[in-house]
Design a protein around this motif. Structure first.
Motif, PDB file in Angstrom:
ATOM      1  N   LEU A 233     -12.669   2.524   8.866  1.00  0.00           N
ATOM      2  CA  LEU A 233     -11.248   2.178   8.808  1.00  0.00           C
ATOM      3  C   LEU A 233     -11.052   1.136   7.713  1.00  0.00           C
ATOM      4  CD1 LEU A 233     -10.738  -0.837  10.222  1.00  0.00           C
ATOM      5  CD2 LEU A 233     -10.796   0.460  12.323  1.00  0.00           C
ATOM      6  N   GLY A 234      -9.795   0.882   7.392  1.00  0.00           N
ATOM      7  CA  GLY A 234      -9.478  -0.136   6.391  1.00  0.00           C
ATOM      8  C   GLY A 234     -10.017   0.210   5.014  1.00  0.00           C
ATOM      9  N   ASP A 235     -10.417  -0.821   4.290  1.00  0.00           N
ATOM     10  CA  ASP A 235     -10.845  -0.635   2.898  1.00  0.00           C
ATOM     11  C   ASP A 235     -12.011   0.340   2.769  1.00  0.00           C
ATOM     12  OD1 ASP A 235      -8.924  -2.447   2.135  1.00  0.00           O
ATOM     13  OD2 ASP A 235     -10.316  -3.958   1.392  1.00  0.00           O
ATOM     14  N   ALA A 236     -12.878   0.394   3.751  1.00  0.00           N
ATOM     15  CA  ALA A 236     -14.011   1.315   3.667  1.00  0.00           C
ATOM     16  C   ALA A 236     -13.529   2.760   3.646  1.00  0.00           C
ATOM     17  CB  ALA A 236     -14.952   1.087   4.859  1.00  0.00           C
TER      18      ALA A 236
ATOM     19  N   MET B  30       0.833  -3.160  -3.510  1.00  0.00           N
ATOM     20  CA  MET B  30       1.783  -2.986  -2.407  1.00  0.00           C
ATOM     21  C   MET B  30       1.536  -4.028  -1.316  1.00  0.00           C
ATOM     22  SD  MET B  30       3.911  -0.434  -2.895  1.00  0.00           S
ATOM     23  CE  MET B  30       4.495   0.110  -1.295  1.00  0.00           C
ATOM     24  N   ALA B  31       0.502  -4.865  -1.465  1.00  0.00           N
ATOM     25  CA  ALA B  31       0.112  -5.848  -0.440  1.00  0.00           C
ATOM     26  C   ALA B  31      -0.041  -5.184   0.923  1.00  0.00           C
ATOM     27  CB  ALA B  31       1.115  -7.003  -0.381  1.00  0.00           C
ATOM     28  N   GLN B  32      -0.787  -4.058   0.957  1.00  0.00           N
ATOM     29  CA  GLN B  32      -0.843  -3.253   2.176  1.00  0.00           C
ATOM     30  C   GLN B  32      -2.252  -3.000   2.700  1.00  0.00           C
ATOM     31  OE1 GLN B  32       1.399  -1.423   4.311  1.00  0.00           O
ATOM     32  NE2 GLN B  32       2.728  -3.067   3.632  1.00  0.00           N
ATOM     33  N   GLY B  33      -3.275  -3.538   2.035  1.00  0.00           N
ATOM     34  CA  GLY B  33      -4.652  -3.223   2.464  1.00  0.00           C
ATOM     35  C   GLY B  33      -4.927  -3.669   3.884  1.00  0.00           C
ATOM     36  N   ALA B  34      -4.589  -4.906   4.216  1.00  0.00           N
ATOM     37  CA  ALA B  34      -4.833  -5.413   5.570  1.00  0.00           C
ATOM     38  C   ALA B  34      -3.893  -4.749   6.569  1.00  0.00           C
ATOM     39  CB  ALA B  34      -4.652  -6.926   5.593  1.00  0.00           C
ATOM     40  N   VAL B  35      -2.649  -4.526   6.135  1.00  0.00           N
ATOM     41  CA  VAL B  35      -1.672  -3.892   7.031  1.00  0.00           C
ATOM     42  C   VAL B  35      -2.178  -2.519   7.466  1.00  0.00           C
ATOM     43  CG1 VAL B  35       0.688  -3.013   7.210  1.00  0.00           C
ATOM     44  CG2 VAL B  35       0.248  -5.110   5.908  1.00  0.00           C
ATOM     45  N   GLN B  36      -2.650  -1.736   6.487  1.00  0.00           N
ATOM     46  CA  GLN B  36      -3.108  -0.385   6.818  1.00  0.00           C
ATOM     47  C   GLN B  36      -4.385  -0.417   7.664  1.00  0.00           C
ATOM     48  OE1 GLN B  36      -1.109   2.215   6.426  1.00  0.00           O
ATOM     49  NE2 GLN B  36       0.322   0.731   5.561  1.00  0.00           N
TER      50      GLN B  36
HETATM   51  C1  LIG Z   1      -6.685 -11.671  -3.196  1.00  0.00           C
HETATM   52  C2  LIG Z   1      -6.318 -10.641  -2.146  1.00  0.00           C
HETATM   53  C3  LIG Z   1      -5.033 -10.622  -1.638  1.00  0.00           C
HETATM   54  C4  LIG Z   1      -4.681  -9.693  -0.657  1.00  0.00           C
HETATM   55  N1  LIG Z   1      -3.400  -9.691  -0.176  1.00  0.00           N
HETATM   56  C5  LIG Z   1      -3.050  -8.827   0.785  1.00  0.00           C
HETATM   57  C6  LIG Z   1      -1.733  -8.838   1.349  1.00  0.00           C
HETATM   58  O1  LIG Z   1      -0.869  -9.639   0.965  1.00  0.00           O
HETATM   59  N2  LIG Z   1      -1.441  -7.947   2.316  1.00  0.00           N
HETATM   60  C7  LIG Z   1      -2.349  -7.048   2.769  1.00  0.00           C
HETATM   61  O2  LIG Z   1      -2.031  -6.259   3.670  1.00  0.00           O
HETATM   62  N3  LIG Z   1      -3.605  -6.992   2.233  1.00  0.00           N
HETATM   63  C8  LIG Z   1      -3.975  -7.860   1.274  1.00  0.00           C
HETATM   64  N4  LIG Z   1      -5.243  -7.813   0.734  1.00  0.00           N
HETATM   65  C9  LIG Z   1      -6.160  -6.739   1.138  1.00  0.00           C
HETATM   66  C10 LIG Z   1      -6.888  -7.074   2.441  1.00  0.00           C
HETATM   67  O3  LIG Z   1      -7.537  -8.331   2.336  1.00  0.00           O
HETATM   68  C11 LIG Z   1      -7.937  -5.977   2.703  1.00  0.00           C
HETATM   69  O4  LIG Z   1      -7.337  -4.711   2.564  1.00  0.00           O
HETATM   70  C12 LIG Z   1      -8.475  -6.131   4.114  1.00  0.00           C
HETATM   71  O5  LIG Z   1      -9.177  -7.353   4.233  1.00  0.00           O
HETATM   72  C13 LIG Z   1      -9.398  -4.959   4.451  1.00  0.00           C
HETATM   73  O6  LIG Z   1      -9.939  -5.197   5.724  1.00  0.00           O
HETATM   74  P1  LIG Z   1     -11.269  -4.497   6.145  1.00  0.00           P
HETATM   75  O7  LIG Z   1     -11.547  -4.992   7.542  1.00  0.00           O
HETATM   76  O8  LIG Z   1     -11.171  -3.031   5.913  1.00  0.00           O
HETATM   77  O9  LIG Z   1     -12.384  -5.005   5.137  1.00  0.00           O
HETATM   78  P2  LIG Z   1     -12.901  -6.512   4.899  1.00  0.00           P
HETATM   79  O10 LIG Z   1     -11.832  -7.507   5.212  1.00  0.00           O
HETATM   80  O11 LIG Z   1     -13.495  -6.490   3.515  1.00  0.00           O
HETATM   81  O12 LIG Z   1     -14.025  -6.691   5.976  1.00  0.00           O
HETATM   82  C14 LIG Z   1     -15.313  -6.121   5.812  1.00  0.00           C
HETATM   83  C15 LIG Z   1     -16.288  -7.123   6.433  1.00  0.00           C
HETATM   84  O13 LIG Z   1     -17.586  -6.511   6.510  1.00  0.00           O
HETATM   85  C16 LIG Z   1     -18.534  -7.469   6.138  1.00  0.00           C
HETATM   86  N5  LIG Z   1     -19.750  -6.746   5.723  1.00  0.00           N
HETATM   87  C17 LIG Z   1     -19.968  -6.086   4.553  1.00  0.00           C
HETATM   88  N6  LIG Z   1     -21.212  -5.545   4.553  1.00  0.00           N
HETATM   89  C18 LIG Z   1     -21.747  -5.848   5.741  1.00  0.00           C
HETATM   90  C19 LIG Z   1     -23.008  -5.553   6.328  1.00  0.00           C
HETATM   91  N7  LIG Z   1     -23.923  -4.817   5.695  1.00  0.00           N
HETATM   92  N8  LIG Z   1     -23.251  -6.024   7.569  1.00  0.00           N
HETATM   93  C20 LIG Z   1     -22.313  -6.757   8.242  1.00  0.00           C
HETATM   94  N9  LIG Z   1     -21.095  -7.060   7.713  1.00  0.00           N
HETATM   95  C21 LIG Z   1     -20.836  -6.609   6.497  1.00  0.00           C
HETATM   96  C22 LIG Z   1     -17.871  -8.276   5.045  1.00  0.00           C
HETATM   97  O14 LIG Z   1     -18.483  -9.536   4.896  1.00  0.00           O
HETATM   98  C23 LIG Z   1     -16.454  -8.393   5.590  1.00  0.00           C
HETATM   99  O15 LIG Z   1     -16.277  -9.513   6.438  1.00  0.00           O
HETATM  100  C24 LIG Z   1      -5.637  -8.749  -0.219  1.00  0.00           C
HETATM  101  C25 LIG Z   1      -6.930  -8.769  -0.740  1.00  0.00           C
HETATM  102  C26 LIG Z   1      -7.263  -9.681  -1.702  1.00  0.00           C
HETATM  103  C27 LIG Z   1      -8.681  -9.706  -2.261  1.00  0.00           C
END
Ligand SMILES: Cc1cc2nc3c(=O)[nH]c(=O)nc-3n(C[C@H](O)[C@H](O)[C@H](O)COP(=O)(O)OP(=O)(O)OC[C@H]3O[C@@H](n4cnc5c(N)ncnc54)[C@H](O)[C@@H]3O)c2cc1C
Length: 123
Positions: free
Chosen positions: A24-27, A35-41
């Motif tokens: 899920l999420g970024d993966a 769109m500032a939507q990565g965390a939202v999605q």
């Molecule tokens: C500067 C910036 C601004 C942003 N602004 C916004 C915004 O305004 N609104 C919005 O919706 N989104 C925003 N985003 C995007 C948002 O941060 C991401 O889309 C969101 O964090 C994705 O969440 P995730 O849980 O999929 O991945 P992540 O948050 O990347 O979480 C993955 C986690 O897995 C861990 N990990 C990786 N490999 C391993 C491993 N082998 N073993 C154990 N753990 C591991 C990592 O350390 C990390 O903690 C922004 C991103 C950035 C960089």
């Protein structure tokens, strides 16, 4: 230069799970930040996934249903973020979008109803 880093997205995947491993999420759907939507999605994904798994008799069916529920929406957000990358980096400050926002702001806002008007608890 350590104050610069690359921005990446990726083409939509054709599945997010393999047996009992699911993304899920970024993966699952990394997107450009315009769109500032990565965390939202990612949060929307987690809501849908949790609900489907808690109701599931068959995990594989739930994971496929999760993918089918989410893929069109996140693909649309990814595409919108790409379009915004072009718009935000337009050299002319008074672009058509800027002008439309000045003349008819509600028209511009309504174009994002599909995004901000979405109720994930109903999907
Ligand atoms: C500067 C910036 C601004 C942003 N602004 C916004 C915004 O305004 N609104 C919005 O919706 N989104 C925003 N985003 C995007 C948002 O941060 C991401 O889309 C969101 O964090 C994705 O969440 P995730 O849980 O999929 O991945 P992540 O948050 O990347 O979480 C993955 C986690 O897995 C861990 N990990 C990786 N490999 C391993 C491993 N082998 N073993 C154990 N753990 C591991 C990592 O350390 C990390 O903690 C922004 C991103 C950035 C960089």
């Amino acid at each position: 230069h350590h104050y610069r880093w690359a921005l990446f997205d990726r083409k939509p995947l054709d599945r997010w799970s393999d047996e009992r491993v699911v993304l899920l999420g970024d993966a699952a759907h990394p997107m450009l930040p315009f769109m500032a939507q990565g965390a939202v999605q990612a949060i929307e994904d987690s809501y849908v996934l949790a609900r489907l798994l808690s109701d599931a008799d068959d995990i594989a069916v739930a994971l496929e249903s999760y993918f089918q529920t989410r893929i069109a929406r996140v693909t649309r957000v990814q595409a919108a973020a790409r379009v915004n990358m072009e718009l935000f980096h337009h050299r002319r400050p008074q672009s058509p979008v800027w002008l439309a926002g000045k003349i008819a702001p509600t028209v511009v806002e309504r174009q994002l109803d599909w995004l901000y008007g979405h109720d994930v608890t109903g999907s």
